[in-house]
Design a protein around this motif. Structure first.
Motif, PDB file in Angstrom:
ATOM      1  N   UNK A 279       7.329  -5.544   3.892  1.00  0.00           N
ATOM      2  CA  UNK A 279       6.504  -4.814   4.616  1.00  0.00           C
ATOM      3  C   UNK A 279       6.066  -3.448   4.204  1.00  0.00           C
ATOM      4  N   UNK A 280       6.256  -3.209   2.998  1.00  0.00           N
ATOM      5  CA  UNK A 280       5.981  -1.678   2.248  1.00  0.00           C
ATOM      6  C   UNK A 280       4.384  -1.785   2.556  1.00  0.00           C
ATOM      7  N   UNK A 281       4.085  -0.711   2.858  1.00  0.00           N
ATOM      8  CA  UNK A 281       2.572  -0.577   2.961  1.00  0.00           C
ATOM      9  C   UNK A 281       1.826   0.236   1.961  1.00  0.00           C
ATOM     10  N   UNK A 282       0.417  -0.118   1.695  1.00  0.00           N
ATOM     11  CA  UNK A 282      -0.292   0.544   0.973  1.00  0.00           C
ATOM     12  C   UNK A 282      -1.841   0.744   1.613  1.00  0.00           C
ATOM     13  N   UNK A 283      -2.341   1.939   1.803  1.00  0.00           N
ATOM     14  CA  UNK A 283      -3.538   2.007   2.412  1.00  0.00           C
ATOM     15  C   UNK A 283      -4.600   1.927   1.201  1.00  0.00           C
ATOM     16  N   UNK A 284      -5.872   1.508   1.630  1.00  0.00           N
ATOM     17  CA  UNK A 284      -6.994   1.354   0.811  1.00  0.00           C
ATOM     18  C   UNK A 284      -8.245   1.866   1.244  1.00  0.00           C
ATOM     19  N   UNK A 285      -8.262   3.172   1.266  1.00  0.00           N
ATOM     20  CA  UNK A 285      -9.432   3.906   1.581  1.00  0.00           C
ATOM     21  C   UNK A 285     -10.688   3.511   0.805  1.00  0.00           C
ATOM     22  N   UNK A 286     -10.508   2.929  -0.621  1.00  0.00           N
ATOM     23  CA  UNK A 286     -11.523   2.653  -1.512  1.00  0.00           C
ATOM     24  C   UNK A 286     -12.425   1.725  -0.933  1.00  0.00           C
TER      25      UNK A 286
END
Length: 910
Positions: free
Chosen positions: A801-808
């Motif tokens: 469940x580790x999260x990484x947002x991807x605004x790219x």
């Protein structure tokens, strides 16, 4: 009054394209390159250039009088990029929040607005136009000058009348004549064909004006026939060119100078907007105590210095009623194992904190040098420790803080171990927003708490020292208490947010327990064979000397191999090699460029080998012995949990992640890592193909799963499938190609990159990739579904469940979108691998303690753990290591850990 007139339109484009390679974005995906450039420039003019007043001018929408004169004016210019246009409202907000007038005048350009204001304001005021546009040069006169923004790595340049004449050899007014001859290609304004700046300046200097030049046209001896004919053909068009390039200084605009005057500090609205846009580095540079408005007048926090042992007793009694405690230490060094404790700050209620300044005894038990009159206010550490240590060691009293592992090292080294470590705000920030560029306390205070933080460097204002022990105690008390207070407040914000975002289990079950494992690893350290490194250093220096002489011979002359500028001249001018990549300072000579050029000439290959050996020498062979702790004789690297966005651990001081794995020299450097005594061995435990196994698990591809379940060589199996041959018929070349594709798919490798790596035609590389996906459809489906989910959710998650947002993925730039797609696929795999090995470290550390094994975890590098083992327990420890690492996750494919022993890291890793 010193007034700066800002060419806002030029600054807008300059700021946006300064980050064209990787635009600045907030953690929510908003592009902020242009607003950041504006905020930075305005703050620079205000604080560093001494602006009393600022005015910003922007080009208004619609045609101007120049379009009426010349319909082709700027006709070739592309429309404003969508990404840039979307940032303009934020730019307007920032300028308005700072209280700076922003002027736009329909029918006129920003240049005309600035030119008119310059005429109106000087005299009596001192006016500077902030722009790199040469069109402003003719406006320079007494009281009016130009401040040209610095090029990358340079300094701003002031141009007054004397500077213009020195630079161009003309009076400012004459420069308009030179512009007329040159024209302006960027605005589609025609000049004289073939006339550039150098020619134009020479002609005007000789003839004084375009009019005189045209009068002398038939008699000017220096004119070539071609230039004379070009001038004659352009005679009728030059008056129009001059009109188009002349800045109108009588535009219908007026300015209330009082409205442009800057306030003494920064309005709270401006600071809040900078925080909202996450301009942390800018906020950190702004002068302290400058906020203006209602917030600045609010009552300050209650920060107190503990001045006696009795006060300390009373404080501890009070703190018992409040938990958790936030704790922070002030020390003399960044290395916690060598730092001397200077003080401890504690906070258990928001806005209330205490600082305990201490004097650490020397080896004879006497107080150390306490530096001056304030020395009596520092409490003897022995007395403080006797009262405080039981509280610090009480695991029932939960402790929170920022980068607590550092404080634990320091306190442990001073005889007061810290237990009950429950929550690290730096780690929490990384879990919540791993894409954040930094997770420092000052920046988090600005972004999350909307509170200004006291910069560390401000402690030494007015002092001729950088020794924290000489900072006045009232100043140090404020600084130290602020750190503890802010950490406590951040805990109150982050703790519930972790629950909301379903990240709290990672915090409490993985990252915080891991921090204690890393603490023990760092304190234990690893021994080095210094003699081996000294021998290697001598060999590397000799090899570098030979390579230098070889490079001289290949170049035909001596030059500085470490100078990119000299190297560029040798490669591209003297040898005539071609580089397709350019930098701000010239043609690139990076590794990729040299690797390509090595096929055309031997010198680039020599330079590549030289650079590799030089890096090994400076980074490892020479540097590692200098990093040994004199007290322990060991190397104590620092493991970082809040750096890599994927969750991978990194190491620093030294960085052990980049020691070459497959080269003989890399192996020799690893051979310098040895056990503490001959009775111990090093055990290397390495996950086999962990990322491919995770791909098999996540994608559900039956072919990959079956290959791993059967214990097959997955690269050979892939090659057999793609080439349509039996497993026994797979050649080494086929397997190599399959291996490159297997791993390349994880990182979004395309046909062009594969072709380059395998040195095959692009069409063959694309055929190989197509065949790969045809035989492994689960992988193709996983990639497509993961990218689509990331595009829909704006983020990806690992197995835990580790999260990484991807605004790219929301960018208008195709390059940014492609980057986001690669990260969307790679992060669940790399991030899950990171979580897996972290969990394995926690399990293994617990088992070592539970069974009393004679073993110590030493290092974690990539997918490998290094364990120091007593030789008599090698089999028992190896079995424990393998069981814990292979049993850490229940995957649909088996995990495989390969273990081996050696008298050094190289032997163990073989």
């Amino acid at each position: 009054m010193k007034i700066f007139l800002v060419d806002g339109s030029a600054l807008l484009y300059r700021s946006h394209f300064a980050f064209a390679g990787r635009p600045l974005t907030t953690s929510q995906g908003e592009v902020t390159s242009a607003p950041f450039g504006f905020a930075q420039a305005l703050a620079h003019l205000k604080d560093e250039e001494g602006a009393d007043a600022l005015v910003v001018a922007l080009d208004a929408k619609g045609p101007t009088f120049r379009h009426e004169l010349f319909p082709a004016y700027k006709a070739q210019r592309p429309p404003m990029p969508v990404d840039l246009a979307s940032q303009i409202p934020r730019v307007r907000e920032l300028v308005g929040a700072l209280g700076v007038p922003l002027v736009e005048l329909p029918g006129y350009e920003a240049d005309d607005v600035l030119g008119t204001l310059a005429r109106q304001l000087a005299p009596p005021h001192e006016v500077w136009i902030y722009s790199a546009d040469k069109d402003f040069v003719p406006l320079v006169r007494p009281g009016v000058g130009i401040l040209r923004p610095a090029a990358r790595g340079g300094k701003d340049e002031y141009l007054d009348e004397r500077a213009v004449t020195a630079r161009y050899g003309l009076r400012p007014a004459q420069y308009l004549d030179a512009l007329t001859l040159m024209g302006d290609q960027s605005d589609n304004v025609p000049g004289v064909p073939g006339v550039g700046e150098k020619t134009a300046l020479g002609l005007v200097a000789r003839h004084q004006s375009v009019a005189r030049l045209l009068e002398d046209l038939d008699h000017a001896q220096e004119l070539t026939p071609r230039l004379r004919e070009a001038l004659r053909a352009s005679r009728e068009q030059l008056p129009l060119t001059r009109r188009l390039l002349t800045i109108d200084t009588h535009a219908p605009v007026q300015l209330d100078v009082a409205a442009a005057r800057l306030a003494r500090g920064y309005p709270e609205a401006f600071l809040q907007l900078c925080r909202a846009l996450e301009f942390y580095s800018l906020l950190e540079r702004l002068p302290a105590q400058q906020a203006s408005g209602p917030a600045a007048a609010a009552a300050g926090p209650d920060y107190r210095q503990v001045r006696s042992v009795d006060e300390l007793r009373a404080l501890l009694a009070e703190l018992r009623a409040h938990t958790p405690w936030a704790i922070d230490t002030e020390t003399t060094a960044l290395d916690p194992l060598r730092a001397e404790l200077v003080g401890i700050s504690l906070a258990a209620q928001p806005g209330r904190a205490w600082y305990i300044p201490v004097a650490v005894a020397d080896d004879h038990g006497a107080p150390g040098d306490l530096f001056g009159a304030a020395s009596g206010e520092r409490l003897p550490w022995a007395q403080v420790r006797s009262l405080l240590a039981p509280f610090l060691a009480d695991a029932r009293l939960p402790k929170v803080g920022q980068n607590l592992k550092y404080d634990q090292h320091v306190l442990h080294g001073h005889g007061a171990p810290l237990a009950g470590v429950e929550f690290d705000t730096m780690i929490a920030s990384h879990l919540l927003a791993p894409e954040r560029r930094q997770h420092g306390l000052d920046l988090l205070a600005g972004e999350v708490l909307r509170l200004p933080a006291t910069p560390y460097k401000s402690l030494f204002d007015g002092l001729d020292t950088s020794d924290i022990r000489q900072v006045p105690l009232d100043r140090l008390t404020r600084y130290a208490c602020e750190d503890a207070d802010y950490a406590l407040r951040l805990h109150a914000v982050f703790a519930p947010e972790l629950v909301t975002e379903q990240l709290d289990h990672l915090m409490h079950d993985l990252e915080m327990p891991l921090s204690q494992v890393l603490l023990r690893m760092e304190r234990h350290g690893v021994k080095l064979d210094v003699g081996l490194l000294e021998t290697l250093s001598r060999e590397l220096r000799a090899a570098l000397a030979r390579l230098t002489e070889l490079a001289y011979a290949q170049a035909g002359e001596q030059f500085n191999l470490n100078s990119a500028k000299q190297l560029s001249v040798i490669l591209f001018q003297k040898l005539g090699l071609k580089s397709a990549r350019k930098t701000a300072t010239g043609q690139s000579t990076d590794v990729d460029v040299l690797t390509k050029l090595a096929k055309e000439h031997p010198l680039p290959a020599t330079l590549l080998e030289y650079r590799q050996l030089q890096k090994l020498l400076s980074t490892y062979a020479e540097a590692l012995p200098k990093l040994l702790n004199p007290a322990t004789g060991c190397l104590h690297t620092s493991f970082n949990q809040a750096v890599a966005a994927t969750g991978r651990l990194s190491s620093s001081d030294p960085n052990l992640q980049n020691i070459p794995v497959r080269t003989e020299l890399g192996r020799r450097i690893r051979a310098a890592f040895i056990p503490r005594d001959p009775g111990h061995l090093l055990l290397s435990a390495d996950y086999s193909q962990i990322e491919l196994r995770l791909m098999a698990h996540l994608s559900g591809d039956e072919t990959l799963r079956a290959a791993f379940a059967a214990g097959e060589d997955v690269h050979a199996r892939t090659a057999a499938l793609v080439h349509g041959v039996a497993l026994a018929d797979v050649t080494p070349q086929m397997r190599r190609q399959a291996k490159v594709v297997n791993f390349g798919i994880l990182y979004g490798m395309g046909a062009r990159a594969l072709a380059q790596q395998l040195e095959i035609p692009v069409r063959d590389a694309q055929a190989f990739i197509d065949g790969y996906f045809a035989k492994l459809p689960g992988v193709r489906r996983f990639i497509d579904e993961t990218v689509e989910l990331a595009r829909r959710e704006g983020e990806v998650r690992t197995i835990l469940g580790r999260r990484r947002r991807l605004p790219e993925l929301a960018s208008q730039s195709p390059q940014q979108v492609a980057l986001g797609e690669r990260m969307a696929v790679n992060t669940p795999i790399q991030g899950s691998a990171a979580d897996l090995i972290k969990a394995a470290m926690i399990r293994l550390d617990a088992r070592i303690a539970r069974e009393g094994l004679a073993a110590h975890l030493l290092l974690q590098v990539h997918d490998e753990l290094i364990v120091e083992v007593e030789a008599g327990q090698r089999e028992r420890v190896a079995r424990a290591v393998k069981e814990e690492m292979e049993g850490v996750f229940a995957l649909s494919v088996p995990l495989l850990v390969e273990t081996s022993f050696g008298r050094n890291w190289a032997e163990a890793h073989a």
